[in-house]
Design an enzyme around this catalytic site. Structure first.
Site, PDB file in Angstrom:
ATOM      1  N   ASN A  54       4.068  -1.337  -3.823  1.00  0.00           N
ATOM      2  CA  ASN A  54       2.988  -1.641  -2.872  1.00  0.00           C
ATOM      3  C   ASN A  54       3.597  -2.213  -1.600  1.00  0.00           C
ATOM      4  O   ASN A  54       4.664  -2.823  -1.631  1.00  0.00           O
ATOM      5  CB  ASN A  54       2.040  -2.684  -3.485  1.00  0.00           C
ATOM      6  CG  ASN A  54       0.861  -2.985  -2.580  1.00  0.00           C
ATOM      7  OD1 ASN A  54       0.277  -2.080  -1.974  1.00  0.00           O
ATOM      8  ND2 ASN A  54       0.504  -4.250  -2.463  1.00  0.00           N
ATOM      9  N   MET A  95      -7.251   0.023  -2.099  1.00  0.00           N
ATOM     10  CA  MET A  95      -8.034  -1.212  -2.160  1.00  0.00           C
ATOM     11  C   MET A  95      -8.641  -1.501  -3.541  1.00  0.00           C
ATOM     12  O   MET A  95      -9.647  -2.190  -3.641  1.00  0.00           O
ATOM     13  CB  MET A  95      -9.143  -1.168  -1.103  1.00  0.00           C
ATOM     14  CG  MET A  95      -8.614  -1.132   0.328  1.00  0.00           C
ATOM     15  SD  MET A  95      -7.472  -2.477   0.695  1.00  0.00           S
ATOM     16  CE  MET A  95      -8.617  -3.844   0.799  1.00  0.00           C
ATOM     17  N   ARG A  96      -8.031  -0.981  -4.582  1.00  0.00           N
ATOM     18  CA  ARG A  96      -8.527  -1.287  -5.925  1.00  0.00           C
ATOM     19  C   ARG A  96      -7.399  -1.840  -6.785  1.00  0.00           C
ATOM     20  O   ARG A  96      -6.270  -1.365  -6.707  1.00  0.00           O
ATOM     21  CB  ARG A  96      -9.120  -0.036  -6.584  1.00  0.00           C
ATOM     22  CG  ARG A  96     -10.427   0.373  -5.927  1.00  0.00           C
ATOM     23  CD  ARG A  96     -10.922   1.685  -6.455  1.00  0.00           C
ATOM     24  NE  ARG A  96     -12.026   2.137  -5.644  1.00  0.00           N
ATOM     25  CZ  ARG A  96     -13.316   2.012  -5.970  1.00  0.00           C
ATOM     26  NH1 ARG A  96     -13.663   1.484  -7.132  1.00  0.00           N
ATOM     27  NH2 ARG A  96     -14.247   2.425  -5.151  1.00  0.00           N
ATOM     28  N   GLY A 135      -4.411   5.277   6.675  1.00  0.00           N
ATOM     29  CA  GLY A 135      -3.340   6.181   6.261  1.00  0.00           C
ATOM     30  C   GLY A 135      -2.105   6.138   7.134  1.00  0.00           C
ATOM     31  O   GLY A 135      -1.267   7.032   7.069  1.00  0.00           O
ATOM     32  N   HIS A 150       2.565  -4.911   1.429  1.00  0.00           N
ATOM     33  CA  HIS A 150       1.598  -5.966   1.739  1.00  0.00           C
ATOM     34  C   HIS A 150       1.930  -6.540   3.116  1.00  0.00           C
ATOM     35  O   HIS A 150       3.107  -6.807   3.414  1.00  0.00           O
ATOM     36  CB  HIS A 150       1.671  -7.063   0.676  1.00  0.00           C
ATOM     37  CG  HIS A 150       0.677  -8.150   0.918  1.00  0.00           C
ATOM     38  ND1 HIS A 150      -0.659  -8.010   0.611  1.00  0.00           N
ATOM     39  CD2 HIS A 150       0.817  -9.381   1.465  1.00  0.00           C
ATOM     40  CE1 HIS A 150      -1.297  -9.112   0.972  1.00  0.00           C
ATOM     41  NE2 HIS A 150      -0.430  -9.958   1.480  1.00  0.00           N
TER      42      HIS A 150
HETATM   43  C1  GRF Z   1      -1.448  -1.990   5.469  1.00  0.00           C
HETATM   44  O1  GRF Z   1      -1.451  -3.107   6.324  1.00  0.00           O
HETATM   45  C2  GRF Z   1      -0.856  -2.344   4.132  1.00  0.00           C
HETATM   46  O2  GRF Z   1       0.120  -3.327   4.190  1.00  0.00           O
HETATM   47  C3  GRF Z   1      -2.052  -2.878   3.381  1.00  0.00           C
HETATM   48  O3  GRF Z   1      -3.121  -2.063   3.800  1.00  0.00           O
HETATM   49  C4  GRF Z   1      -2.876  -1.571   5.113  1.00  0.00           C
HETATM   50  C5  GRF Z   1      -3.014  -0.081   5.052  1.00  0.00           C
HETATM   51  O4  GRF Z   1      -2.969   0.521   6.316  1.00  0.00           O
HETATM   52  N1  GRF Z   1      -1.815  -2.881   1.959  1.00  0.00           N
HETATM   53  P1  GRF Z   1      -2.888   2.096   6.433  1.00  0.00           P
HETATM   54  O5  GRF Z   1      -4.106   2.683   5.714  1.00  0.00           O
HETATM   55  O6  GRF Z   1      -1.607   2.539   5.808  1.00  0.00           O
HETATM   56  O7  GRF Z   1      -2.937   2.385   7.905  1.00  0.00           O
END
Ligand code: GRF
Length: 212
Positions: free
Chosen positions: A114, A97-98, A17, A116
């Protein structure tokens, strides 16, 4: 194109988060361009949920259905209903993650973003920072993009470069990429919500405010 909607944002997260925290900080500071009205997670005990609760943000963790990496069709409709119930018009994925399917994306057309952790189109998919490090890339970074049906494929809104240092481990590189994300995501969201832009093919071109 520019946003004429109410800019009610939902953040979908599955993990620590830290991006949610950065977005919520920007919201609190009045620099996000919209308001986070809902946090949804597929993992009731994740760090993102705790951060949201600590900040008094509404959190919902509806069921996820039988699959591990996607929501099944009925469940996805339920998630859409919950977002609509909160009047959400823009969905921010922050470590969710989905995979989301066409009905979800069609419910919020061009309004699902999103972040990435690589300079797309390099290193899409999972473990992007590890991929870049193992590949020997000299520069990596992070990307905020519009979500389309192809994974990590949508039009790029903004990117930030992070050099890979000779003595970097995956852990030290991860720290710097995450730090770059926490600056980039709120900034990209604010631009997306408040500045006019044109999409030409895949290219997003930010326009001067007077061309809106
Ligand atoms: C981040 O590195 C984001 O780019 C990827 O998942 C990670 C999430 O980290 N999609 P967090 O839960 O926001 O700390």
């Amino acid at each position: 194109m520019t946003s004429s909607r109410s800019r009610r944002l939902a953040v979908l997260a599955s993990g620590h988060g830290s991006n949610l925290r950065a977005l919520a900080d920007a919201d609190r500071a009045g620099t996000l361009g919209g308001s986070i009205v809902l946090v949804m997670s597929d993992r009731p005990d994740c760090g993102a949920g705790a951060i949201a609760r600590a900040r008094g943000l509404p959190v919902e963790t509806p069921g996820t259905g039988p699959f591990r990496t996607k929501l099944d069709a009925d469940t996805e409709l339920h998630w859409i209903e919950r977002l609509r119930a909160h009047g959400v018009d823009t969905v921010l994925l922050a470590g969710f993650m989905r995979v989301l399917h066409a009905p979800f994306l069609d419910a919020f057309p061009d309004r699902v973003l999103n972040i990435h952790p690589s300079l797309l189109p390099a290193f899409p998919g999972v473990d992007a920072i590890g991929q870049a490090w193992r590949h020997g890339a000299g520069i990596t970074g992070c990307t905020v993009h519009v979500v389309t049906r192809g994974i990590d494929e949508g039009p790029i809104l903004m990117q930030s470069a992070v050099p890979v240092l000779d003595d970097d481990s995956i852990a030290t590189l991860t720290e710097r990429v995450h730090a770059a994300e926490h600056v980039l995501y709120p900034r990209a969201v604010q631009h997306f919500l408040t500045r006019p832009f044109a999409v030409e093919g895949r290219r997003v071109r930010w326009l001067a405010p007077e061309s809106a």
